[in-house]
Design an enzyme around this catalytic site. Structure first.
Site, PDB file in Angstrom:
ATOM      1  N   LYS A 209      -5.773 -13.534 -36.550  1.00  0.00           N
ATOM      2  CA  LYS A 209      -4.836 -13.797 -37.643  1.00  0.00           C
ATOM      3  C   LYS A 209      -4.563 -15.299 -37.740  1.00  0.00           C
ATOM      4  O   LYS A 209      -4.636 -15.881 -38.808  1.00  0.00           O
ATOM      5  CB  LYS A 209      -3.545 -13.010 -37.401  1.00  0.00           C
ATOM      6  CG  LYS A 209      -2.493 -13.262 -38.451  1.00  0.00           C
ATOM      7  CD  LYS A 209      -1.286 -12.363 -38.254  1.00  0.00           C
ATOM      8  CE  LYS A 209      -0.179 -12.803 -39.222  1.00  0.00           C
ATOM      9  NZ  LYS A 209       1.011 -11.973 -39.116  1.00  0.00           N
ATOM     10  N   GLU A 215      -8.005 -17.144 -26.198  1.00  0.00           N
ATOM     11  CA  GLU A 215      -9.057 -16.220 -25.759  1.00  0.00           C
ATOM     12  C   GLU A 215     -10.155 -16.112 -26.816  1.00  0.00           C
ATOM     13  O   GLU A 215     -11.346 -16.215 -26.522  1.00  0.00           O
ATOM     14  CB  GLU A 215      -8.462 -14.819 -25.529  1.00  0.00           C
ATOM     15  CG  GLU A 215      -7.542 -14.688 -24.342  1.00  0.00           C
ATOM     16  CD  GLU A 215      -6.092 -15.016 -24.670  1.00  0.00           C
ATOM     17  OE1 GLU A 215      -5.830 -15.717 -25.675  1.00  0.00           O
ATOM     18  OE2 GLU A 215      -5.212 -14.588 -23.898  1.00  0.00           O
ATOM     19  N   GLY A 270      -0.072  -8.509 -36.574  1.00  0.00           N
ATOM     20  CA  GLY A 270      -1.333  -8.271 -35.864  1.00  0.00           C
ATOM     21  C   GLY A 270      -1.510  -6.815 -35.457  1.00  0.00           C
ATOM     22  O   GLY A 270      -2.562  -6.207 -35.676  1.00  0.00           O
ATOM     23  N   ARG A 271      -0.458  -6.227 -34.902  1.00  0.00           N
ATOM     24  CA  ARG A 271      -0.579  -4.848 -34.395  1.00  0.00           C
ATOM     25  C   ARG A 271      -0.570  -3.809 -35.509  1.00  0.00           C
ATOM     26  O   ARG A 271      -0.739  -2.629 -35.255  1.00  0.00           O
ATOM     27  CB  ARG A 271       0.517  -4.581 -33.359  1.00  0.00           C
ATOM     28  CG  ARG A 271       1.917  -4.933 -33.812  1.00  0.00           C
ATOM     29  CD  ARG A 271       2.864  -5.038 -32.623  1.00  0.00           C
ATOM     30  NE  ARG A 271       4.202  -5.478 -33.010  1.00  0.00           N
ATOM     31  CZ  ARG A 271       4.592  -6.738 -33.088  1.00  0.00           C
ATOM     32  NH1 ARG A 271       3.733  -7.717 -32.832  1.00  0.00           N
ATOM     33  NH2 ARG A 271       5.835  -7.051 -33.412  1.00  0.00           N
ATOM     34  N   GLU A 356       5.069  -4.261 -28.123  1.00  0.00           N
ATOM     35  CA  GLU A 356       5.213  -5.588 -28.721  1.00  0.00           C
ATOM     36  C   GLU A 356       6.236  -5.532 -29.863  1.00  0.00           C
ATOM     37  O   GLU A 356       6.899  -6.517 -30.159  1.00  0.00           O
ATOM     38  CB  GLU A 356       3.854  -6.107 -29.227  1.00  0.00           C
ATOM     39  CG  GLU A 356       3.814  -7.618 -29.373  1.00  0.00           C
ATOM     40  CD  GLU A 356       2.413  -8.181 -29.544  1.00  0.00           C
ATOM     41  OE1 GLU A 356       1.910  -8.869 -28.626  1.00  0.00           O
ATOM     42  OE2 GLU A 356       1.809  -7.943 -30.602  1.00  0.00           O
ATOM     43  N   HIS A 387      -5.726  15.140 -13.267  1.00  0.00           N
ATOM     44  CA  HIS A 387      -6.223  14.988 -11.903  1.00  0.00           C
ATOM     45  C   HIS A 387      -5.844  13.628 -11.329  1.00  0.00           C
ATOM     46  O   HIS A 387      -6.419  13.186 -10.339  1.00  0.00           O
ATOM     47  CB  HIS A 387      -7.744  15.169 -11.899  1.00  0.00           C
ATOM     48  CG  HIS A 387      -8.134  16.530 -12.388  1.00  0.00           C
ATOM     49  ND1 HIS A 387      -8.235  17.613 -11.544  1.00  0.00           N
ATOM     50  CD2 HIS A 387      -8.365  16.996 -13.633  1.00  0.00           C
ATOM     51  CE1 HIS A 387      -8.555  18.691 -12.261  1.00  0.00           C
ATOM     52  NE2 HIS A 387      -8.637  18.338 -13.535  1.00  0.00           N
ATOM     53  N   LYS A 507       1.957 -18.215 -22.668  1.00  0.00           N
ATOM     54  CA  LYS A 507       0.879 -19.001 -23.289  1.00  0.00           C
ATOM     55  C   LYS A 507       1.104 -20.488 -23.022  1.00  0.00           C
ATOM     56  O   LYS A 507       0.172 -21.226 -22.680  1.00  0.00           O
ATOM     57  CB  LYS A 507       0.869 -18.780 -24.807  1.00  0.00           C
ATOM     58  CG  LYS A 507       0.340 -17.456 -25.272  1.00  0.00           C
ATOM     59  CD  LYS A 507       0.316 -17.422 -26.806  1.00  0.00           C
ATOM     60  CE  LYS A 507       0.045 -16.029 -27.338  1.00  0.00           C
ATOM     61  NZ  LYS A 507       0.185 -15.923 -28.787  1.00  0.00           N
TER      62      LYS A 507
HETATM   63  O1  F6P Z   1      -0.043 -13.036 -28.256  1.00  0.00           O
HETATM   64  C1  F6P Z   1       0.251 -11.907 -28.987  1.00  0.00           C
HETATM   65  C2  F6P Z   1      -0.489 -11.905 -30.290  1.00  0.00           C
HETATM   66  O2  F6P Z   1       0.047 -12.850 -31.153  1.00  0.00           O
HETATM   67  C3  F6P Z   1      -0.478 -10.530 -30.922  1.00  0.00           C
HETATM   68  O3  F6P Z   1       0.679 -10.276 -31.625  1.00  0.00           O
HETATM   69  C4  F6P Z   1      -1.700 -10.583 -31.752  1.00  0.00           C
HETATM   70  O4  F6P Z   1      -2.122  -9.316 -32.169  1.00  0.00           O
HETATM   71  C5  F6P Z   1      -2.664 -11.246 -30.795  1.00  0.00           C
HETATM   72  O5  F6P Z   1      -1.867 -12.191 -30.115  1.00  0.00           O
HETATM   73  C6  F6P Z   1      -3.847 -11.916 -31.417  1.00  0.00           C
HETATM   74  O6  F6P Z   1      -3.448 -12.895 -32.329  1.00  0.00           O
HETATM   75  P1  F6P Z   1      -4.474 -13.490 -33.380  1.00  0.00           P
HETATM   76  O7  F6P Z   1      -4.947 -12.375 -34.245  1.00  0.00           O
HETATM   77  O8  F6P Z   1      -3.708 -14.521 -34.142  1.00  0.00           O
HETATM   78  O9  F6P Z   1      -5.628 -14.080 -32.609  1.00  0.00           O
END
Ligand code: F6P
Length: 544
Positions: A209, A215, A270-271, A356, A387, A507
């Site tokens: 987003k 990452e 995002g979620r 979240e 199990h 972060k």
């Molecule tokens: O760090 C949490 C977050 O902002 C989530 O809310 C989001 O889904 C995820 O990181 C990834 O964010 P982006 O889509 O901006 O890479």
């Protein structure tokens, strides 16, 4: 509820607490004995979803008290405000319009005087053309070969939704296309995903987003290096990279051709973004028509949630019953138990959606809450969980409300397996609710000293969500039901379910520590003694 009204001081809350006091120790065995039809009565249907909530520690009066509370906090008014484009995410000054992502082409959803629906469908149309081109082999890579593997690079909401849904719908997926997901910054994730791939036949979708996520950008940069090293030309990137983002300029700066960029908007959390362009890998996997059915499934539940009275409103009841356990029974967790292996990633998806959203400790006005908010959400598919951790559900000391999710028809031919699977689902709900009291254990000839070990207290509450089959349409309905459940709870708790400031501190600290790991020694570390010692030890062992 006006913000000045304190939840636990409302008459509705007090009535609920008093009612809990009367009912708290009543056993499900007694509730069923005194009300034999409750298994047929305490159910609600919406679209293809059938929710049996009779195995909860509640009565019709509880539902009345809970729905009174829902009315007091103006749940449906707040839902209308969300779906109508109000800026309900006040800490980020944003509207929350994921429901517009699945609105029909002729719907009107106005934000700042503009109908957002045409833009939604314009992107969906571009996604369809792109997905068809990839699926048919018309889209070719730098060397002219068709795509055989799509690798989605994203994390959190830019990974969990499409990864969960692509897995859930794998029996609908294109047989010759492999769609993979890389999320973790741990290089093991990317390295293993790429190990057996031919760069000339690989398409990357970089999904973020913000397009700032460490990452995702690290993985995307390494993927680009891998591709360019193999194909020997920077120009290959345009053939092998697409992006999904709200941040056009950042995508271009990364070197991805804007023609291959699929947009979404800041009003999509995002979620909640799976039905946006974030669903592109899913659309490539299952095809645009199935994706349309998926969106139509969401829509069925959106419409139901917006209009059904609270006593017949499936997501609202899920949310309100959850409040009953979190706040009145002090249940710290909530288990998601899909009896369907295809839903193996569903608990993880719901974990982000719920935790979240509702892992908050202040009200919308910034006042500290004096009640619990979101539970810890966890789970695994049955029968595997049986199990592993069901022992605690049956005989542990904690109350764990459970959601059993079952499908009546399998998406494979092994019917015998499916009946056994479903027999286990129904058996677990029954065993958890009714248990096996000590006298029944003794009557079987169990020695006295073993009776306490072998008795089951029961009274463990569960919902059963039964659906006909795990189709794209049904999956859309299931997700929407949980989205609105989470919304319901956020409204009751008077929190902002749509920001996530709690992820920021970690972060920032990682950004500070990262260069410190690279340096051999000084400058002097200025963390706490534990963090300093860990960094020094890592530096020492890493360099060997
Ligand atoms: O760090 C949490 C977050 O902002 C989530 O809310 C989001 O889904 C995820 O990181 C990834 O964010 P982006 O889509 O901006 O890479």
């Amino acid at each position: 509820m006006e913000s000045s009204v304190h939840l636990t001081q409302t008459a509705e809350w007090e009535a609920l607490a008093a009612h809990h006091h009367e009912l708290a120790d009543t056993h499900l065995r007694d509730l069923f004995a005194s009300d034999p039809d409750r298994g047929e009565r305490l159910v609600v249907e919406a679209g293809d979803l059938y929710l049996d909530y009779s195995k909860h520690r509640l009565t019709s009066e509880t539902i009345e008290r809970l729905t009174d509370l829902g009315a007091r906090v103006d749940l449906l008014g707040r839902a209308a405000a969300m779906m109508g484009g109000d800026r309900i995410n006040t800490t980020e000054d944003r509207a929350v319009l994921h429901t517009a992502l699945r609105a029909p082409r002729d719907a009107v959803v106005t934000l700042d005087g503009e109908n957002v629906v045409p833009a939604v469908h314009e992107v969906l149309d571009r996604m369809r053309a792109f997905a068809e081109a990839v699926r048919s082999g018309k889209w070719t890579g730098y060397t002219g070969r068709p795509v055989r593997t799509v690798v989605n690079i994203g994390i959190g909401g830019s990974d969990l939704g499409p990864a969960m849904a692509t897995r859930a719908l794998r029996s609908y997926c294109h047989p010759a296309l492999d769609v993979r997901f890389v999320s973790n910054i741990d290089g093991a994730d990317l390295a293993h995903a790429l190990a057996d791939l031919d760069p000339a036949e690989t398409l990357f979708i970089v999904a973020s987003k913000t397009f700032t996520t460490l990452e995702t950008l690290t993985n995307a940069a390494s993927a680009r290096d891998w591709l360019v090293a193999a194909l020997g030309d920077e120009a290959a990137v345009a053939y092998h990279f697409a992006a999904v983002s709200t941040a056009t300029e950042k995508v271009e700066a990364f070197g991805i051709d804007p023609a291959n960029m699929f947009e979404f908007w800041e009003w999509v959390g995002g979620r909640y973004s799976l039905p946006s362009a974030i669903g592109l890998p899913l659309m490539i996997a299952i095809g645009p028509e199935r994706f349309d059915e998926f969106l139509a499934g969401y829509r069925v539940i959106d419409e139901h949630f917006a209009s059904a009275p609270l006593t017949e409103n499936l997501p609202a009841l899920m949310g309100l019953i959850g409040v009953w356990y979190v706040n009145l029974f002090d249940a710290p967790t909530h288990a998601i138990l899909p009896y369907n292996e295809e839903l193996v990633r569903f608990p993880a998806f719901l974990q982000q959606l719920d935790m979240e959203s509702n892992g908050k400790r202040v009200t919308r006005e910034g006042e500290a809450v004096d009640y619990h908010t979101g539970p810890v959400v966890w789970g695994e598919p049955g029968t595997n969980g049986q199990h592993a951790f069901f022992q605690l559900l049956h005989q542990g000391t904690r109350i764990v409300p459970c959601d059993f999710i079952g499908t009546c028809r399998p998406t494979h031919e092994l019917d015998v397996h499916h009946d056994l699977l479903t027999a286990n689902l129904f058996a677990q709900g029954e065993a958890l609710a009714f248990g096996k009291p000590a006298p029944a254990v003794s009557a079987e000839g169990v020695p006295d000293e073993l009776v306490p070990h072998r008795a089951f207290p029961g009274n463990v509450p569960s919902s059963t969500l039964l659906v006909p089959q795990l189709t794209p349409h049904v999956l859309g309905q299931l997700i929407a039901a949980y989205e609105h459940k989470v919304f319901t709870q956020g409204v009751v708790w008077d929190i902002n379910s749509f920001d996530q400031w709690g992820v920021e501190l970690g972060k920032a600290l990682a950004n500070r520590i990262s260069p410190e790991l690279q340096r051999a020694a000084e400058p002097e570390l200025a963390h706490d003694s534990s963090t300093n010692a860990l960094i020094r030890r890592y530096r020492r062992l890493r360099s060997r």
